[in-house]
Design a protein around this motif. Structure first.
Motif, mmCIF file in Angstrom:
data_model
loop_
_atom_site.group_PDB
_atom_site.id
_atom_site.type_symbol
_atom_site.label_atom_id
_atom_site.label_comp_id
_atom_site.label_asym_id
_atom_site.label_seq_id
_atom_site.Cartn_x
_atom_site.Cartn_y
_atom_site.Cartn_z
ATOM 1 N N GLU A 1 61.337 51.220 -60.050
ATOM 2 C CA GLU A 1 61.029 49.863 -60.507
ATOM 3 C C GLU A 1 59.975 49.908 -61.610
ATOM 4 O OE1 GLU A 1 60.404 47.037 -57.395
ATOM 5 O OE2 GLU A 1 59.946 45.423 -58.800
ATOM 6 N N GLU B 1 65.754 37.100 -58.046
ATOM 7 C CA GLU B 1 65.539 36.702 -56.651
ATOM 8 C C GLU B 1 65.692 35.191 -56.515
ATOM 9 O OE1 GLU B 1 64.917 38.371 -53.534
ATOM 10 O OE2 GLU B 1 65.506 36.310 -53.204
ATOM 11 N N ARG C 1 65.485 43.097 -54.554
ATOM 12 C CA ARG C 1 65.060 44.499 -54.644
ATOM 13 C C ARG C 1 66.078 45.413 -53.960
ATOM 14 N NH1 ARG C 1 60.319 43.327 -54.193
ATOM 15 N NH2 ARG C 1 59.744 43.583 -56.374
ATOM 16 N N PRO D 1 50.167 28.492 -61.082
ATOM 17 C CA PRO D 1 48.929 28.153 -60.370
ATOM 18 C C PRO D 1 48.314 26.834 -60.855
ATOM 19 C CG PRO D 1 48.895 30.451 -60.988
ATOM 20 C CD PRO D 1 50.090 29.844 -61.659
ATOM 21 N N ARG E 1 65.500 33.275 -54.009
ATOM 22 C CA ARG E 1 64.647 32.547 -53.062
ATOM 23 C C ARG E 1 63.321 32.125 -53.691
ATOM 24 N NH1 ARG E 1 63.633 35.350 -47.717
ATOM 25 N NH2 ARG E 1 64.243 37.297 -48.703
ATOM 26 N N PHE E 2 62.926 32.753 -54.812
ATOM 27 C CA PHE E 2 61.686 32.346 -55.472
ATOM 28 C C PHE E 2 61.992 31.354 -56.599
ATOM 29 C CE2 PHE E 2 58.320 32.975 -58.697
ATOM 30 C CZ PHE E 2 57.273 32.456 -57.969
ATOM 31 N N PRO F 1 55.825 44.745 -58.269
ATOM 32 C CA PRO F 1 54.764 43.941 -57.653
ATOM 33 C C PRO F 1 53.364 44.517 -57.851
ATOM 34 C CG PRO F 1 56.563 44.296 -56.119
ATOM 35 C CD PRO F 1 56.877 45.102 -57.333
ATOM 36 N N ARG F 2 53.267 45.846 -57.921
ATOM 37 C CA ARG F 2 51.951 46.469 -58.053
ATOM 38 C C ARG F 2 51.270 46.060 -59.368
ATOM 39 N NH1 ARG F 2 50.959 52.564 -55.944
ATOM 40 N NH2 ARG F 2 48.771 52.254 -55.438
ATOM 41 N N GLU G 1 51.645 25.505 -57.682
ATOM 42 C CA GLU G 1 52.868 26.087 -57.116
ATOM 43 C C GLU G 1 52.651 27.551 -56.758
ATOM 44 O OE1 GLU G 1 55.940 24.633 -56.709
ATOM 45 O OE2 GLU G 1 55.276 22.681 -57.439
ATOM 46 N N ALA G 2 53.358 28.005 -55.730
ATOM 47 C CA ALA G 2 53.232 29.385 -55.269
ATOM 48 C C ALA G 2 53.683 30.362 -56.355
ATOM 49 C CB ALA G 2 54.075 29.588 -54.014
ATOM 50 N N VAL G 3 53.058 31.524 -56.366
ATOM 51 C CA VAL G 3 53.438 32.567 -57.320
ATOM 52 C C VAL G 3 53.994 33.778 -56.571
ATOM 53 C CG1 VAL G 3 51.775 31.898 -59.089
ATOM 54 C CG2 VAL G 3 51.094 33.503 -57.304
ATOM 55 N N GLU G 4 54.661 34.666 -57.324
ATOM 56 C CA GLU G 4 55.153 35.914 -56.734
ATOM 57 C C GLU G 4 54.744 37.065 -57.653
ATOM 58 O OE1 GLU G 4 58.828 36.836 -54.035
ATOM 59 O OE2 GLU G 4 59.545 36.673 -56.092
ATOM 60 N N PHE G 5 54.405 38.210 -57.047
ATOM 61 C CA PHE G 5 53.884 39.341 -57.818
ATOM 62 C C PHE G 5 54.887 39.846 -58.862
ATOM 63 C CE2 PHE G 5 51.218 39.984 -53.907
ATOM 64 C CZ PHE G 5 50.016 39.665 -54.516
ATOM 65 N N ASP G 6 56.193 39.684 -58.596
ATOM 66 C CA ASP G 6 57.179 40.161 -59.579
ATOM 67 C C ASP G 6 57.813 39.006 -60.365
ATOM 68 O OD1 ASP G 6 58.906 39.015 -57.772
ATOM 69 O OD2 ASP G 6 59.646 40.910 -56.967
ATOM 70 N N ARG H 1 51.434 43.151 -60.567
ATOM 71 C CA ARG H 1 50.988 41.763 -60.331
ATOM 72 C C ARG H 1 51.181 40.884 -61.570
ATOM 73 N NH1 ARG H 1 47.977 45.286 -57.407
ATOM 74 N NH2 ARG H 1 47.319 44.711 -55.310
#
Lengths: 321, 112
Positions: A33, A77, A19, A47, A79-80, A37-38, A51-56, A40
């Protein structure tokens, strides 16, 4: 850690998140943007696999300005999930390019004489290992769709690739990056098809030792890619430096930008085959042999050379742009 | 069948509540051992609703304690907090939540 535009500029591109890079590549205060993320828009597949999720979904997309040009920005990104391309991630990436193309058509329909410096451009910050294996079909499809979009942009919207993140740009996205009009890297950027760890796993440590960082950078790093002509501009590792590099490319006419392409014409293929034939003759054992062949007798010194000195002294392979 | 991503919901109330100083903020990256958070204003009669999505099982009570402490320390009220976690330790969770609030004070991190 303020994300204020001014403080972003001198920050390391490598260490910034996706970002911050997107905000910093656009003119101050102009980045908006889209599908952030808003909204979602996280992965529907992860899921189910626990596994972990990310909003974006691991990518920042949006619009901004660069000088007089509207700029359509995508920033992955790393790192995700290694910046990997899943269904949502891929759809966001494809659609930001499609939006640029549509904006171009609309603007030109309204104003046929629109000067080049006011036409839209796309910039993609690649930080990815390619397809996300958890949702691989959708991810692969996104690769194909993205290449389709690039093709639709041809002759209209310049597509600039930026590679300066920790993960580098590998896998299917290595092909996608090769299909852009221009590539800007820092010496820390890495570009390739099969990533070092995968080569080692498939072919063994004798073939490629992925824990040998110096070797990895000699084969995939920004300096090597610059010598080979796989990258057009090599810049320092700050957001400001990447922004300046982007400005240099975007100041060119479309015809000039088109000439920066590393692949995509019969002449380029012929030139590459000539280079390849010459390289087969010298049978290189290491990247340094290729650098020497390109006209750098003290090849070993290039590795640790400061970027300014490197750019002043280095000789690139002949088919390099 | 592989385990699914878990969703935990907590309804907490601070001992001395005060309103969230913004209507929306997003902070963090879901790297390995890390998390991201969205905090937004929501009328909940002074309560805070926290939704945690995490791959980790067996730490529900630890989550409750960490979040209770955060809500009480900050006096947060009438807010909905969503956390996407990827194996962050309690220390990292606490740190990220406080960093998110610090970002509001600096005027950053309000991503649409």
């Amino acid at each position: 850690m303020s994300s204020d535009w001014e403080t972003l500029q001198n920050r390391s591109f490598l260490e910034s998140n996706a970002r911050a890079r997107a905000i910093g590549l656009a003119d101050p205060g102009t980045f908006t943007e889209l599908a952030g993320p808003r909204c979602r828009l996280s992965s529907p597949h992860l899921p189910l696999l626990g596994e972990a999720v990310e909003f974006d979904d691991g990518i920042v997309t949006g619009v901004g300005r660069h000088g007089s040009r509207p700029l359509f920005i995508a920033s992955q990104e790393g790192r995700f999930v290694g910046g990997s391309v899943g269904e949502v991630h891929g759809a966001k990436l494809v659609n930001i390019v499609r939006m640029a193309h549509q904006a171009y058509d609309r603007m030109l329909a309204e104003t046929p004489e629109l000067p080049e410096e006011r036409r839209p451009a796309v910039v993609i910050s690649f930080e990815t290992g390619g397809v996300r294996l958890h949702e691989a079909n959708a991810g692969l499809l996104a690769h194909a769709e993205l290449m389709d979009q690039f093709q639709d942009c041809k002759g209209k919207v310049p597509v600039i690739g930026i590679i300066g993140g920790r993960v580098g740009c590998f896998g299917g996205m290595g092909f996608v990056a090769a299909a852009t009009d221009a590539i800007i890297m820092s010496p820390f950027g890495r570009l390739g098809l099969t990533g070092p760890e995968v080569i080692e796993e498939e072919m063994g440590k004798d073939e490629f030792d992925a824990s040998d960082r110096a070797l990895v950078y000699r084969v995939t790093g920004g300096k090597h890619k610059y010598i080979m002509g796989d990258c057009n501009l090599l810049v320092e590792d700050t957001i400001a430096a990447f922004r300046q590099g982007l400005g240099k490319v975007l100041a060119m006419s479309y015809a000039e930008i088109d000439r920066l392409r590393r692949i995509g014409s019969l002449d380029k293929v012929k030139a590459q085959l000539r280079t390849l034939a010459a390289l087969v003759e010298i049978a290189p054992r290491d990247s340094r042999d290729v650098w020497t062949f390109a006209g750098n007798p003290a090849a070993e010194t290039l590795v640790d050379m400061k970027l300014d000195d490197f750019l002043r002294t280095v000789k690139r392979l002949e088919n390099a742009s | 069948m592989a385990k699914k991503l878990r969703e935990l919901t907590f309804e907490l109330k601070a001992e001395s509540p005060s309103a969230l100083p913004t209507d929306f903020l997003h902070y963090g990256v879901v790297g390995s051992g890390d998390m991201e958070v969205i905090m937004e204003h929501q009328e909940l009669a002074g309560a805070v609703r926290i939704i945690v999505r995490t791959p980790v099982a067996g730490f529900d009570e630890v989550w409750r304690r960490v979040l209770e402490r955060f809500v009480n320390q900050t006096g947060m009220a009438d807010a909905r907090i969503e956390i996407n976690d990827n194996n962050a330790t309690p220390v990292v969770v606490t740190l990220r939540l406080h960093q998110a609030l610090a970002e509001i004070a600096e005027g950053g991190a309000r991503h649409v």
